[in-house]
Design a protein around this motif. Structure first.
Motif, mmCIF file in Angstrom:
data_model
loop_
_atom_site.group_PDB
_atom_site.id
_atom_site.type_symbol
_atom_site.label_atom_id
_atom_site.label_comp_id
_atom_site.label_asym_id
_atom_site.label_seq_id
_atom_site.Cartn_x
_atom_site.Cartn_y
_atom_site.Cartn_z
ATOM 1 N N UNK A 169 5.127 7.046 6.869
ATOM 2 C CA UNK A 169 3.837 6.572 6.375
ATOM 3 C C UNK A 169 3.743 5.060 6.439
ATOM 4 N N UNK A 170 4.831 4.358 6.168
ATOM 5 C CA UNK A 170 4.835 2.902 6.290
ATOM 6 C C UNK A 170 4.568 2.486 7.733
ATOM 7 N N UNK A 171 5.156 3.204 8.665
ATOM 8 C CA UNK A 171 4.926 2.919 10.080
ATOM 9 C C UNK A 171 3.448 3.083 10.434
ATOM 10 N N UNK A 172 2.819 4.121 9.912
ATOM 11 C CA UNK A 172 1.393 4.340 10.163
ATOM 12 C C UNK A 172 0.547 3.265 9.479
ATOM 13 N N UNK A 173 0.938 2.876 8.273
ATOM 14 C CA UNK A 173 0.145 1.901 7.515
ATOM 15 C C UNK A 173 0.159 0.516 8.155
ATOM 16 N N UNK A 174 1.193 0.200 8.922
ATOM 17 C CA UNK A 174 1.187 -1.078 9.644
ATOM 18 C C UNK A 174 0.024 -1.104 10.627
ATOM 19 N N UNK A 175 -0.214 0.020 11.297
ATOM 20 C CA UNK A 175 -1.353 0.113 12.215
ATOM 21 C C UNK A 175 -2.679 0.065 11.453
ATOM 22 N N UNK B 29 8.103 0.253 14.366
ATOM 23 C CA UNK B 29 8.464 1.626 14.721
ATOM 24 C C UNK B 29 9.951 1.723 15.041
ATOM 25 N N UNK B 30 10.492 0.725 15.739
ATOM 26 C CA UNK B 30 11.921 0.737 16.070
ATOM 27 C C UNK B 30 12.769 0.684 14.802
ATOM 28 N N UNK B 31 12.414 -0.231 13.891
ATOM 29 C CA UNK B 31 13.190 -0.373 12.660
ATOM 30 C C UNK B 31 13.068 0.878 11.793
ATOM 31 N N UNK B 32 11.855 1.432 11.685
ATOM 32 C CA UNK B 32 11.664 2.617 10.846
ATOM 33 C C UNK B 32 12.416 3.820 11.410
ATOM 34 N N UNK B 33 12.465 3.961 12.734
ATOM 35 C CA UNK B 33 13.215 5.063 13.330
ATOM 36 C C UNK B 33 14.707 4.935 13.049
ATOM 37 N N UNK B 34 15.225 3.704 13.127
ATOM 38 C CA UNK B 34 16.643 3.498 12.832
ATOM 39 C C UNK B 34 16.965 3.823 11.371
ATOM 40 N N UNK B 35 16.087 3.388 10.468
ATOM 41 C CA UNK B 35 16.327 3.667 9.042
ATOM 42 C C UNK B 35 16.222 5.165 8.780
ATOM 43 N N UNK B 36 15.223 5.826 9.379
ATOM 44 C CA UNK B 36 15.052 7.265 9.177
ATOM 45 C C UNK B 36 16.255 8.042 9.689
ATOM 46 N N UNK B 37 16.816 7.639 10.835
ATOM 47 C CA UNK B 37 17.988 8.334 11.372
ATOM 48 C C UNK B 37 19.201 8.172 10.469
ATOM 49 N N UNK C 260 0.821 -1.210 0.000
ATOM 50 C CA UNK C 260 0.000 0.000 0.000
ATOM 51 C C UNK C 260 0.848 1.251 0.000
ATOM 52 N N UNK C 261 1.929 1.245 0.792
ATOM 53 C CA UNK C 261 2.838 2.393 0.817
ATOM 54 C C UNK C 261 3.582 2.529 -0.502
#
Length: 267
Positions: free
Chosen positions: A206-212, A256-264, A85-86
């Motif tokens: 957005x991917x983090x939000x779409x998981x929810x 959320x943990x993985x997405x934060x690490x990738x974003x950083x 979806x993302x």
């Protein structure tokens, strides 16, 4: 010097202050009354039972960990629904962002309002409404969930991307225009390198939000773990429902943990 004493604050009119606080008090009273009608009067307190009965009901949802293996495949399906979806939203958001950016839109009187209307349509419609529309057309399964998430997400991505485009450095764009570069070349080589970190960060967010969101779409038939949750709740298997909630929570926390690490690392 005159002996006239100045009382009060000459910069603040007492009448204006009184009107301001009166308006605040009226607004607060209206909010409290609405809250009373919705929460106090609208709740069936007798049906809720005593505190001990509420605790006994909550104990029904103690997770049945033996049911965990059955949740693995639906959880993976939920992750795939969120991912695809993302991905679809990324593909469609770029041309919409191109149309909705004032500084590069090709025909401002036509394409700019069109791009903005598409963004508003996407952002103002809930993903469950999109899911119900696609389910009525395509039937139950993951595909309507993927399309619903894509339709809901492209508005956010297109809006943030178009705003980033409007704030780019005009120097590279003007230099490419001076040598006769096409609009596509200017967009991909003059604009995208400047907004790429912001764009990637928004995509990961957005991917983090779409998981929810993907976890909820199954409740209306959009596939994933939500469909299993609806089935066990209908069968009054509350211990299995508790296990599904644990699985969803774990998946969201890890995502959320993985997405934060990738974003950083990227941004």
């Amino acid at each position: 010097m005159t002996g006239v004493a100045i009382t009060g604050n000459p910069l603040r009119d007492p009448k204006k202050i009184a009107r301001k606080y009166f308006a605040i008090a009226v607004f607060a009273a209206i909010i409290l009354y609405i809250g009373k009608v919705i929460i106090v009067d609208g709740t069936d307190w007798a049906r809720m039972g005593s505190v001990s009965e509420v605790i006994d009901t909550m104990l029904f949802f103690v997770p049945d960990f033996s049911f965990f293996p059955a949740t693995v495949v639906p959880l993976l399906e939920t992750l795939l629904i969120a991912f695809w979806g993302t991905a679809l939203a990324v593909v469609f958001s770029l041309p919409i962002a191109y149309l909705a950016a004032r500084n590069i839109t090709p025909f401002p009187w036509i394409t700019y309002p069109l791009g903005r209307c598409l963004i508003i349509l996407s952002r103002s419609t809930h993903e469950i409404i999109f899911a119900l529309i696609y389910i009525s057309a395509l039937g139950l399964g993951p595909l309507p969930g993927i399309l619903a998430l894509a339709s809901r997400s492209l508005g956010f991505l297109a809006k943030t991307t178009s705003e980033a485009i409007e704030n780019v450095n005009k120097g590279p764009i003007e230099a490419m225009e001076a040598v006769g570069a096409s609009r596509a070349t200017i967009f991909f080589f003059g604009v995208m390198p400047q907004i790429f970190p912001i764009f990637v960060g928004n995509v990961i967010f957005q991917l983090d939000i779409n998981i929810r969101r993907a976890s909820i779409l199954g409740l209306v038939g959009g596939g994933g773990i939500g469909l299993m949750f609806a089935e066990v709740m209908q069968n009054l298997q509350y211990d299995r429902a508790g296990m599904i909630v644990v699985g969803i929570t774990t998946m969201v926390v890890l995502g959320e943990f993985i997405s934060n690490r990738i974003r950083q690392r990227i941004v």
